[in-house]
Every structure is written in C-alpha cells, then in structure tokens.
Design an enzyme around this catalytic site. Structure first.
Site, PDB file in Angstrom:
ATOM      1  CD  GLU A 207      -3.142  -0.861   0.439  1.00 39.71           C
ATOM      2  OE1 GLU A 207      -3.381   0.303   0.066  1.00 39.71           O
ATOM      3  OE2 GLU A 207      -3.878  -1.821   0.139  1.00 39.71           O
ATOM      4  CB  CYS A 241      -1.573   7.406   1.435  1.00 41.67           C
ATOM      5  SG  CYS A 241      -3.105   6.692   2.015  1.00 41.67           S
TER       6      CYS A 241
HETATM    7  P1  NAD Z   1       8.076   4.636   5.090  1.00 39.73           P
HETATM    8  O1  NAD Z   1       8.103   3.817   3.864  1.00 39.73           O
HETATM    9  O2  NAD Z   1       9.271   5.481   5.412  1.00 39.73           O
HETATM   10  O3  NAD Z   1       7.832   3.702   6.380  1.00 39.73           O
HETATM   11  C1  NAD Z   1       6.846   2.705   6.431  1.00 39.73           C
HETATM   12  C2  NAD Z   1       7.310   1.564   7.325  1.00 39.73           C
HETATM   13  O4  NAD Z   1       8.540   1.036   6.820  1.00 39.73           O
HETATM   14  C3  NAD Z   1       7.593   1.959   8.766  1.00 39.73           C
HETATM   15  O5  NAD Z   1       7.130   0.924   9.614  1.00 39.73           O
HETATM   16  C4  NAD Z   1       9.103   2.094   8.842  1.00 39.73           C
HETATM   17  O6  NAD Z   1       9.586   1.783  10.134  1.00 39.73           O
HETATM   18  C5  NAD Z   1       9.559   1.051   7.828  1.00 39.73           C
HETATM   19  N1  NAD Z   1      10.825   1.420   7.178  1.00 39.73           N
HETATM   20  C6  NAD Z   1      11.280   2.673   6.905  1.00 39.73           C
HETATM   21  N2  NAD Z   1      12.478   2.616   6.277  1.00 39.73           N
HETATM   22  C7  NAD Z   1      12.781   1.297   6.168  1.00 39.73           C
HETATM   23  C8  NAD Z   1      13.892   0.589   5.613  1.00 39.73           C
HETATM   24  N3  NAD Z   1      14.929   1.220   5.050  1.00 39.73           N
HETATM   25  N4  NAD Z   1      13.859  -0.746   5.667  1.00 39.73           N
HETATM   26  C9  NAD Z   1      12.808  -1.401   6.188  1.00 39.73           C
HETATM   27  N5  NAD Z   1      11.736  -0.789   6.747  1.00 39.73           N
HETATM   28  C10 NAD Z   1      11.727   0.547   6.734  1.00 39.73           C
HETATM   29  O7  NAD Z   1       6.761   5.517   4.980  1.00 39.73           O
HETATM   30  P2  NAD Z   1       6.309   6.677   5.933  1.00 39.73           P
HETATM   31  O8  NAD Z   1       7.216   7.864   5.760  1.00 39.73           O
HETATM   32  O9  NAD Z   1       6.105   6.151   7.311  1.00 39.73           O
HETATM   33  O10 NAD Z   1       4.862   7.007   5.320  1.00 39.73           O
HETATM   34  C11 NAD Z   1       4.694   7.858   4.228  1.00 39.73           C
HETATM   35  C12 NAD Z   1       4.474   7.104   2.940  1.00 39.73           C
HETATM   36  O11 NAD Z   1       3.510   6.085   3.099  1.00 39.73           O
HETATM   37  C13 NAD Z   1       3.933   7.986   1.827  1.00 39.73           C
HETATM   38  O12 NAD Z   1       4.526   7.653   0.605  1.00 39.73           O
HETATM   39  C14 NAD Z   1       2.456   7.650   1.799  1.00 39.73           C
HETATM   40  O13 NAD Z   1       1.816   7.912   0.581  1.00 39.73           O
HETATM   41  C15 NAD Z   1       2.495   6.187   2.099  1.00 39.73           C
HETATM   42  N6  NAD Z   1       1.226   5.754   2.649  1.00 39.73           N
HETATM   43  C16 NAD Z   1       0.446   4.905   1.924  1.00 39.73           C
HETATM   44  C17 NAD Z   1      -0.777   4.518   2.424  1.00 39.73           C
HETATM   45  C18 NAD Z   1      -1.698   3.586   1.677  1.00 39.73           C
HETATM   46  O14 NAD Z   1      -2.644   3.127   2.287  1.00 39.73           O
HETATM   47  N7  NAD Z   1      -1.467   3.305   0.421  1.00 39.73           N
HETATM   48  C19 NAD Z   1      -1.192   4.972   3.662  1.00 39.73           C
HETATM   49  C20 NAD Z   1      -0.365   5.830   4.361  1.00 39.73           C
HETATM   50  C21 NAD Z   1       0.843   6.212   3.850  1.00 39.73           C
END
Ligand code: NAD
Length: 454
Positions: A207, A241
């Site tokens: 997602e 998002c």
């Molecule tokens: P992110 O990808 O930085 O983090 C998401 C998860 O991944 C967290 O649990 C984080 O701890 C983990 N993570 C971060 N870096 C990592 C790495 N290098 N290796 C492994 N795991 C890692 O996202 P964010 O900044 O928390 O959220 C924002 C993004 O999420 C935006 O792009 C937004 O559009 C998207 N989003 C999508 C939805 C959806 O339902 N499609 C909903 C909310 C947010």
C-alpha cells in the site's frame, strides 16, 4: 524475531485460528479495547502528531471500529466454503473453494495514521485466521507504545505480537520467513520490502503513495469543490496517502477557485491557521523543511507561511507552477496544493497517463462526459467524483494502488480475501469410475472424451 515467528507458526499449526468463533472473539476483544483505550490513544496521537481528539476519532478509532463491526457481522458468510460448478467430465464429484489463512503475517505500517494503518490490516488478517507480527512506525513512538501495550494485553504473543524499533529491527524482521507481508508506506521502502519478500517467495500487498491528481473542470461547483479539496488537504495537515496532491484545473475557473479555497480555509481554521490548536502539525523538522523548500520556486496565492516552532504549515495554494517545479517532483504529503491548468480534456488524460499511476484521483465536475472519461480512461487505485478521500470509508470499495502506488487491496471483504488463500478442493465419489482417461487409450474413449471436453 525468529523465536516469535516460530512460536506463531507453532500456534498457527494448532488450527485454533481456523475456528470462526475464535476469530470473532478476537475481533470483539479489539473492539472493546478500542473504547477502553481511546483516551490513551488520543493522548498519544496528540503527542506524536498534534492530532485533536475529533480527528483521531474520525480518521483512526472510528474507522477501525466501523471496520470491526462490518467484519464481525460478515465473517461467517465470508468464511464459508463456496461450491462451484463441476463439469460433467468429472462426474460424480463436488468442487469447492475454501478460504484458508496464510499462516503468520507481517504487517508494517507508517506514521501518518498510526492506529488505523496498523489495526485495519490487523482486523483483516485476524478475520482470515492468521497470526500476526505487527511493526508500527518508529516516527510515532507514543502511539506505537500504546498499540504495543494494548495488543499485548489482549492477545498472547504467539497470536499477535508487536515489534517496536527503527530500521535495525525492521531489517532483522524482514530476514524471517513470513507467509504474508502487508506493507503500508513509501514506494522507496516498498522496493526493499518486495526484495526481502522475494527471498522467501512470500506474497505481498504494498500500500504505497504517490501524486494523486485532483482535476476540476469548468462545470464544477467551485464552492463545494474548494471545501472538499481543502478538507482533503487540511485533514492530518495533508499527510494522507490519498490527499489530493496537486490541482489540475480548467484555466477559466482558476481564479474563482483560489478565492473559494481561501474562504474555505478561513472558515475551517480561522484567519490564523498556524495558531489553530486543532490543526495537525508536520511530523518532524525534516519534513517541515522539505515542505517549505517545495514552495520556493512557486508563488503562494493562499497561505505560504510555516512556523518552525510548532511545525505547522498554513494550507497553501501555489501558483506559477510547471511540471518541472519542485512541488511536482515528489509526493507532497503536506497542506500544500500546487495548481496546474488545462484547456482541453485531452491534456488532462495525456498529463495524468504519462505519470506513474496514482493511488487516488479526484474529479470535480457536473459534466457527465468528463465523469465518464475520468472513470474509464484514467488509471488509479481508487478515487471520488466531487469529493476527496472518503472513498476509503466505504467497506465495499477495495482500497489499494496500481503500478507505482502499490499492489493488492483491503477494506471489508477485500481485506479478508487478501489475507486468505482460496484453496480449491474437488471431492469425488467412488461408486463410478469412468474409464476413458486410463491407459490403454482407444478410439472409442477418445470420441467420448472429445464429447465431454467441448
Ligand atoms: P516509510 O516507507 O518510510 O515507512 C513505512 C514503514 O517502513 C515503517 O514501519 C518504517 O519503520 C519502515 N521502514 C522505513 N524505512 C525502512 C527501511 N529502510 N527498511 C525497512 N523498513 C523501513 O513511509 P512513511 O514515511 O512512514 O509514510 C509515508 C508514505 O507512506 C507515503 O509515501 C504515503 O503515501 C504512504 N502511505 C500509503 C498509504 C496507503 O494506504 N497506500 C497509507 C499511508 C501512507
């Protein structure tokens, strides 16, 4: 991490979670706990994001509760094996499709709706009968801690376990073999997750996010459009998002729209949005600076100011934007709305279709031809006509992206389906054993086979 995964797999293999009553009871426990823990969850979200209690209820606790109610009500029906037609050639047999849980699922969630995006997939995973390891974001430490405590008090860790921590713990977690990975977050981390999943051939739902266009044509009701678009950008300070990312508006109504947007913002947040205590702030200084930077090569015609001390940024509309402006190079994820204009509908299609496929798209129009073109020609995860965001509150609408904005979906039955493997079983009776398929083959048998397999 390995111990937890093994513990959960052992528990899963006891078949306890296959019992529908067990699953419903687990979901009912969560529903009751959400009520009990609401004040603590609200405090935590206030601390992490400055989210007010009303918004916490509307976008987090209320949404999960509604999802729980729908799932608890529907689960018996969803879990039933479904009989399908069996061709005459397989007589005498019965064919059924049985939903079965994958096993041990990993759920990873982001910081922007830390309760909803952690618990909503959990509801789906538990409804389907999985055991779950849940990894909330480290960017919202207070909320993640409350979630860990709440879920820890509800379920034994061999059933549901919360892992806290940053990238290190995520790295170790991703080395384990899970039966399903459900990830919500950025496309960049999505690549890492899919890479890790590929090593174990683990199926994934991603997602993700992206730039969701908001198209306004000359026939739109501008006052309503401005209010609903401003709602989408003000909610969680645009850190959603499916927030409308940029506005693509017919040039003839741009100025009138900007006026209506300014009015809508003032009506909702007052003359000084930066001082409005109910207006969510930007998650951290890094994102605050990023957003302020995005405004530099354009002209703010609404808002434009930020307060580094409170990390709030005014709902802003940017004019003099081109496709190469900074605000058009990345997902904005904040209360900033760049404006691009168009003249002919074809330009809309060309522009949107030439970019990565968005998670959401919105159209504001009263023109049925444009509504039809929007629904049929553009490709996106989901969206609304004459509103923003609220499509995700409809249980019957699967929620998920396409292409760069993700793969797979959930919400309602789609969530149950995502966390279920649909197992096909044909059951044959023994009283008749038609001989055609067995050696030695004969012309006569071939004739009969050709009759059956038409
Ligand atoms: P992110 O990808 O930085 O983090 C998401 C998860 O991944 C967290 O649990 C984080 O701890 C983990 N993570 C971060 N870096 C990592 C790495 N290098 N290796 C492994 N795991 C890692 O996202 P964010 O900044 O928390 O959220 C924002 C993004 O999420 C935006 O792009 C937004 O559009 C998207 N989003 C999508 C939805 C959806 O339902 N499609 C909903 C909310 C947010």
């Amino acid at each position: 991490m390995q111990q937890i995964a093994n513990l959960q797999r052992r528990f899963f293999n006891t078949h306890a979670t296959r019992d529908v009553k067990f699953r419903r009871d687990a979901l009912k426990k969560l529903r009751a706990a959400l009520k009990e823990w609401e004040p603590r969850i609200c405090d935590a979200l206030q601390k992490d994001l400055g989210k007010c209690a009303m918004e916490t209820f509307m976008t987090e606790i209320g949404m999960v509760t509604s999802s729980l109610n729908h799932t608890i009500r529907s689960l018996r029906g969803w879990s039933k094996p479904r009989r399908v037609h069996t061709p005459l050639a397989q007589f005498p047999s019965v064919s059924r499709v049985l939903p079965e849980p994958y096993g041990v699922a990993l759920i990873m969630s982001p910081w922007n709706y830390p309760v909803l995006l952690c618990l909503d997939p959990l509801v789906a995973a538990l409804s389907a009968g999985n055991c779950c390891v849940v990894k909330p974001s480290s960017m919202t430490p207070a909320t993640s801690a409350v979630l860990a405590e709440m879920l820890g008090s509800l379920y034994p860790k061999e059933y549901v376990h919360v892992v806290l921590g940053g990238r290190d713990s995520t790295g170790v977690l991703l080395e384990q073999k899970f039966d399903y990975i459900f990830f919500t977050g950025s496309p960049t981390v999505g690549h890492i997750i899919m890479d890790a999943a590929a090593r174990h051939l683990t199926p994934v739902t991603l997602e993700l996010g992206g730039k969701s266009p908001c198209i306004v044509d000359a026939s739109a009701n501008l006052r309503v459009a401005a209010r609903r678009i401003a709602f989408g950008k003000i909610l969680n300070a645009g850190q959603t998002c499916v927030a409308p990312d940029y506005l693509f508006i017919h040039h003839s109504v741009k100025d009138a729209f900007v006026q209506e947007y300014r009015r809508a913002v003032t009506e909702m947040l007052g003359e000084e949005p930066l001082k409005n205590e109910e207006f969510t702030y930007i998650i951290c200084k890094r994102h605050f600076d990023r957003l302020m930077e995005l405004m530099q090569d354009a002209t703010p015609v609404v808002g434009g100011k930020g307060d580094a001390a409170t990390l709030r940024i005014e709902p802003t509309v940017l004019d003099d934007v081109t496709p190469s402006s900074a605000s058009m190079q990345q997902e904005i994820f904040g209360p900033v709305l760049p404006i691009l204009t168009w003249d002919k509908w074809d330009e809309v299609e060309q522009f949107v279709l030439s970019r990565p496929r968005p998670l959401a798209s919105y159209l504001f129009s009263t023109d049925s031809a444009n509504k039809k073109r929007f629904s049929q020609h553009l490709s996106f995860g989901g969206g609304c006509i004459n509103d923003t965001i609220i499509h995700l509150a409809v249980h019957g609408l699967p929620f998920g992206g396409i292409g760069d904005s993700g793969m797979g979906s959930y919400h309602g039955k789609a969530g149950f389906d995502t966390f279920s493997h649909y197992k096909s079983v044909l059951s044959k009776a023994n009283w008749l054993d038609l001989p055609f398929r067995y050696h030695p083959y004969s012309k006569w048998a071939e004739k009969i086979l050709r009759l059956f397999l038409r």
